[in-house]
Design a protein around this motif. Structure first.
Motif, PDB file in Angstrom:
ATOM      1  N   GLY A  53      22.204 -24.246 -14.930  1.00  0.00           N
ATOM      2  CA  GLY A  53      20.913 -24.337 -15.582  1.00  0.00           C
ATOM      3  C   GLY A  53      21.088 -24.273 -17.081  1.00  0.00           C
ATOM      4  O   GLY A  53      22.129 -24.690 -17.609  1.00  0.00           O
ATOM      5  N   ALA A  54      20.096 -23.719 -17.777  1.00  0.00           N
ATOM      6  CA  ALA A  54      20.151 -23.626 -19.237  1.00  0.00           C
ATOM      7  C   ALA A  54      19.358 -22.412 -19.701  1.00  0.00           C
ATOM      8  O   ALA A  54      18.356 -22.027 -19.084  1.00  0.00           O
ATOM      9  N   PHE A  55      19.820 -21.814 -20.792  1.00  0.00           N
ATOM     10  CA  PHE A  55      19.085 -20.702 -21.388  1.00  0.00           C
ATOM     11  C   PHE A  55      17.787 -21.224 -22.008  1.00  0.00           C
ATOM     12  O   PHE A  55      17.743 -22.322 -22.560  1.00  0.00           O
ATOM     13  N   GLU A  56      16.737 -20.419 -21.899  1.00  0.00           N
ATOM     14  CA  GLU A  56      15.446 -20.787 -22.454  1.00  0.00           C
ATOM     15  C   GLU A  56      15.216 -20.070 -23.775  1.00  0.00           C
ATOM     16  O   GLU A  56      15.768 -18.987 -24.020  1.00  0.00           O
ATOM     17  N   ALA A  57      14.380 -20.674 -24.605  1.00  0.00           N
ATOM     18  CA  ALA A  57      14.092 -20.110 -25.929  1.00  0.00           C
ATOM     19  C   ALA A  57      13.028 -19.018 -25.814  1.00  0.00           C
ATOM     20  O   ALA A  57      11.969 -19.074 -26.447  1.00  0.00           O
ATOM     21  N   ILE A  58      13.322 -18.014 -24.996  1.00  0.00           N
ATOM     22  CA  ILE A  58      12.443 -16.855 -24.812  1.00  0.00           C
ATOM     23  C   ILE A  58      13.098 -15.672 -25.511  1.00  0.00           C
ATOM     24  O   ILE A  58      14.318 -15.477 -25.391  1.00  0.00           O
ATOM     25  N   PRO A  59      12.338 -14.877 -26.276  1.00  0.00           N
ATOM     26  CA  PRO A  59      12.937 -13.726 -26.956  1.00  0.00           C
ATOM     27  C   PRO A  59      13.693 -12.819 -25.984  1.00  0.00           C
ATOM     28  O   PRO A  59      13.311 -12.673 -24.828  1.00  0.00           O
ATOM     29  N   ALA A  60      14.749 -12.229 -26.481  1.00  0.00           N
ATOM     30  CA  ALA A  60      15.605 -11.392 -25.644  1.00  0.00           C
ATOM     31  C   ALA A  60      14.879 -10.134 -25.183  1.00  0.00           C
ATOM     32  O   ALA A  60      14.009  -9.593 -25.875  1.00  0.00           O
ATOM     33  N   LEU A  61      15.263  -9.686 -24.017  1.00  0.00           N
ATOM     34  CA  LEU A  61      14.830  -8.392 -23.479  1.00  0.00           C
ATOM     35  C   LEU A  61      15.972  -7.413 -23.681  1.00  0.00           C
ATOM     36  O   LEU A  61      17.125  -7.716 -23.355  1.00  0.00           O
ATOM     37  N   ARG A  62      15.670  -6.233 -24.256  1.00  0.00           N
ATOM     38  CA  ARG A  62      16.713  -5.226 -24.489  1.00  0.00           C
ATOM     39  C   ARG A  62      16.381  -3.965 -23.710  1.00  0.00           C
ATOM     40  O   ARG A  62      15.233  -3.527 -23.675  1.00  0.00           O
ATOM     41  N   LEU A  63      17.401  -3.368 -23.120  1.00  0.00           N
ATOM     42  CA  LEU A  63      17.265  -2.090 -22.429  1.00  0.00           C
ATOM     43  C   LEU A  63      17.820  -1.004 -23.336  1.00  0.00           C
ATOM     44  O   LEU A  63      19.001  -1.019 -23.703  1.00  0.00           O
ATOM     45  N   ASP A  64      16.990  -0.042 -23.694  1.00  0.00           N
ATOM     46  CA  ASP A  64      17.346   0.982 -24.680  1.00  0.00           C
ATOM     47  C   ASP A  64      18.167   2.108 -24.052  1.00  0.00           C
ATOM     48  O   ASP A  64      18.269   2.236 -22.827  1.00  0.00           O
ATOM     49  N   ASN A  65      18.758   2.928 -24.944  1.00  0.00           N
ATOM     50  CA  ASN A  65      19.479   4.152 -24.563  1.00  0.00           C
ATOM     51  C   ASN A  65      20.668   3.875 -23.640  1.00  0.00           C
ATOM     52  O   ASN A  65      20.892   4.599 -22.671  1.00  0.00           O
ATOM     53  N   GLN A  66      21.429   2.855 -23.985  1.00  0.00           N
ATOM     54  CA  GLN A  66      22.632   2.521 -23.226  1.00  0.00           C
ATOM     55  C   GLN A  66      23.856   2.971 -24.018  1.00  0.00           C
ATOM     56  O   GLN A  66      24.048   2.554 -25.161  1.00  0.00           O
ATOM     57  N   ARG A  67      24.670   3.826 -23.407  1.00  0.00           N
ATOM     58  CA  ARG A  67      25.805   4.419 -24.111  1.00  0.00           C
ATOM     59  C   ARG A  67      27.126   3.738 -23.755  1.00  0.00           C
ATOM     60  O   ARG A  67      27.331   3.312 -22.620  1.00  0.00           O
TER      61      ARG A  67
ATOM     62  N   TYR B 204      19.418  -8.861 -22.451  1.00  0.00           N
ATOM     63  CA  TYR B 204      19.174  -9.790 -21.352  1.00  0.00           C
ATOM     64  C   TYR B 204      18.518 -11.053 -21.906  1.00  0.00           C
ATOM     65  O   TYR B 204      17.583 -10.979 -22.711  1.00  0.00           O
ATOM     66  N   ARG B 205      19.013 -12.220 -21.440  1.00  0.00           N
ATOM     67  CA  ARG B 205      18.434 -13.499 -21.844  1.00  0.00           C
ATOM     68  C   ARG B 205      17.986 -14.279 -20.618  1.00  0.00           C
ATOM     69  O   ARG B 205      18.594 -14.179 -19.544  1.00  0.00           O
ATOM     70  N   ALA B 206      16.938 -15.074 -20.815  1.00  0.00           N
ATOM     71  CA  ALA B 206      16.341 -15.830 -19.711  1.00  0.00           C
ATOM     72  C   ALA B 206      17.109 -17.126 -19.482  1.00  0.00           C
ATOM     73  O   ALA B 206      17.357 -17.890 -20.423  1.00  0.00           O
ATOM     74  N   PHE B 207      17.460 -17.367 -18.226  1.00  0.00           N
ATOM     75  CA  PHE B 207      18.229 -18.553 -17.845  1.00  0.00           C
ATOM     76  C   PHE B 207      17.436 -19.297 -16.773  1.00  0.00           C
ATOM     77  O   PHE B 207      17.128 -18.734 -15.714  1.00  0.00           O
ATOM     78  N   ARG B 208      17.092 -20.544 -17.056  1.00  0.00           N
ATOM     79  CA  ARG B 208      16.344 -21.357 -16.106  1.00  0.00           C
ATOM     80  C   ARG B 208      17.317 -22.116 -15.207  1.00  0.00           C
ATOM     81  O   ARG B 208      18.133 -22.891 -15.681  1.00  0.00           O
ATOM     82  N   LEU B 209      17.230 -21.841 -13.908  1.00  0.00           N
ATOM     83  CA  LEU B 209      18.111 -22.510 -12.963  1.00  0.00           C
ATOM     84  C   LEU B 209      17.664 -23.947 -12.740  1.00  0.00           C
ATOM     85  O   LEU B 209      16.480 -24.278 -12.861  1.00  0.00           O
ATOM     86  N   ASP B 210      18.616 -24.797 -12.377  1.00  0.00           N
ATOM     87  CA  ASP B 210      18.298 -26.206 -12.147  1.00  0.00           C
ATOM     88  C   ASP B 210      17.257 -26.397 -11.057  1.00  0.00           C
ATOM     89  O   ASP B 210      16.457 -27.334 -11.110  1.00  0.00           O
TER      90      ASP B 210
ATOM     91  N   LEU C  36       8.934  -5.970 -29.714  1.00  0.00           N
ATOM     92  CA  LEU C  36       9.732  -5.963 -30.934  1.00  0.00           C
ATOM     93  C   LEU C  36       9.205  -7.018 -31.915  1.00  0.00           C
ATOM     94  O   LEU C  36       8.469  -7.928 -31.522  1.00  0.00           O
ATOM     95  N   PRO C  37       9.594  -6.920 -33.194  1.00  0.00           N
ATOM     96  CA  PRO C  37       9.108  -7.893 -34.184  1.00  0.00           C
ATOM     97  C   PRO C  37       9.432  -9.343 -33.837  1.00  0.00           C
ATOM     98  O   PRO C  37       8.678 -10.248 -34.214  1.00  0.00           O
ATOM     99  N   ASP C  38      10.541  -9.584 -33.120  1.00  0.00           N
ATOM    100  CA  ASP C  38      10.892 -10.969 -32.801  1.00  0.00           C
ATOM    101  C   ASP C  38      10.166 -11.489 -31.560  1.00  0.00           C
ATOM    102  O   ASP C  38      10.420 -12.603 -31.099  1.00  0.00           O
ATOM    103  N   GLY C  39       9.262 -10.676 -31.000  1.00  0.00           N
ATOM    104  CA  GLY C  39       8.522 -11.091 -29.819  1.00  0.00           C
ATOM    105  C   GLY C  39       9.158 -10.660 -28.516  1.00  0.00           C
ATOM    106  O   GLY C  39       8.543 -10.786 -27.454  1.00  0.00           O
ATOM    107  N   GLY C  40      10.397 -10.171 -28.580  1.00  0.00           N
ATOM    108  CA  GLY C  40      11.056  -9.664 -27.385  1.00  0.00           C
ATOM    109  C   GLY C  40      10.541  -8.281 -27.038  1.00  0.00           C
ATOM    110  O   GLY C  40       9.667  -7.724 -27.718  1.00  0.00           O
ATOM    111  N   ARG C  41      11.107  -7.715 -25.987  1.00  0.00           N
ATOM    112  CA  ARG C  41      10.669  -6.392 -25.540  1.00  0.00           C
ATOM    113  C   ARG C  41      11.841  -5.423 -25.531  1.00  0.00           C
ATOM    114  O   ARG C  41      12.963  -5.799 -25.191  1.00  0.00           O
TER     115      ARG C  41
END
Length: 233
Positions: free
Chosen positions: A69-83, A93-99, A153-158
């Motif tokens: 497939g292909a990555f989509e132009a959707i703002p990234a999703l981040r999971l906080d507090n990861q050590r 995390y980035r969104a990937f659209r399957l074929d 987030l400011p870039d539209g992601g979460r």
């Protein structure tokens, strides 16, 4: 209150606490067994690395998959507090659209946060069609649901504190029961591995906590028996 009634009430309280302690110990023991099974399954899958069809993989996670497939132009999703060691960061995390239609969140790796905890911007992902391989797993355990699950987030992601199904859907309508842990050999994204128990307790830790809860129950029961049968002057 009569002494007999007082003793009866104290026994009810003590036995109720003992039951609660035992249940907590059993839960910890169960989590240890679940995580051991997960580690065994993932070790087998990683040793074989035989891709499964996505439908089969969703029914038998963890599973190795290869998707196109292909990555989509959707703002990234981040999971906080990861050590990682002493450093705290975010899992990206980035969104990937399957074929064949569905969208899948792909874990492209971990980034450290600066001292001011400003979440770094994410560069656009390649837009060209590609094939990705990796470990298909359930989203990381949500843990205790304290406070909002995510913020914008400011870039539209979460920025998520936990990857609840609602968070995955709101960040970009996608399969909400699975994420793809991208093969570390793939030249994309950030620092990553396929450790399924990062930022969570190991089976041995769960067993240790189980022993503590069982010990609390046994100690309380013994103390109650001692107070019940000790000789009074």
């Amino acid at each position: 209150m009569k002494p007999a009634l007082r003793r009866a009430l104290l026994w009810v309280v003590a036995l109720g606490l003992c039951l609660a302690f035992v249940r907590a110990g059993l839960w910890q023991s169960g989590r240890a067994a679940e995580k051991e099974a997960l580690l065994g399954d993932s070790a087998r899958v990683l040793a074989e690395r035989q891709p499964k069809p996505l439908a089969d993989a969703l029914a038998a996670m963890p599973a190795w998959v290869a998707v196109e497939g292909a990555f989509e132009a959707i703002p990234a999703l981040r999971l906080d507090n990861q050590r990682r060691g002493p450093q705290v960061g975010v899992q990206v995390y980035r969104a990937f659209r399957l074929d064949d239609g569905p969208r899948l969140w792909v874990d492209i790796g971990w980034r450290p946060l600066p001292a001011d905890r400003r979440v770094p911007d994410e560069a656009p992902m390649p837009a060209a069609p590609m094939r990705l391989e990796g470990l298909l797993v359930p989203p990381p355990s949500a843990g205790l649901a304290l406070g909002p699950a995510a913020s914008v987030l400011p870039d539209g992601g979460r920025l998520a504190l936990r990857l609840e199904p609602a968070v995955l859907r709101e960040a970009g309508e996608a399969l909400d029961g699975a994420v793809l842990r991208l093969d570390p050999a793939t030249a994309l994204g950030h620092e990553r591995d396929l450790d399924l128990l990062a930022n969570t307790l190991s089976p041995d830790k769960h067993r240790g906590y189980a022993l503590q809860w069982f010990g609390f129950a046994a100690g309380l029961l013994l103390l109650s028996l001692f107070l019940q049968f000790r000789r009074r002057p």
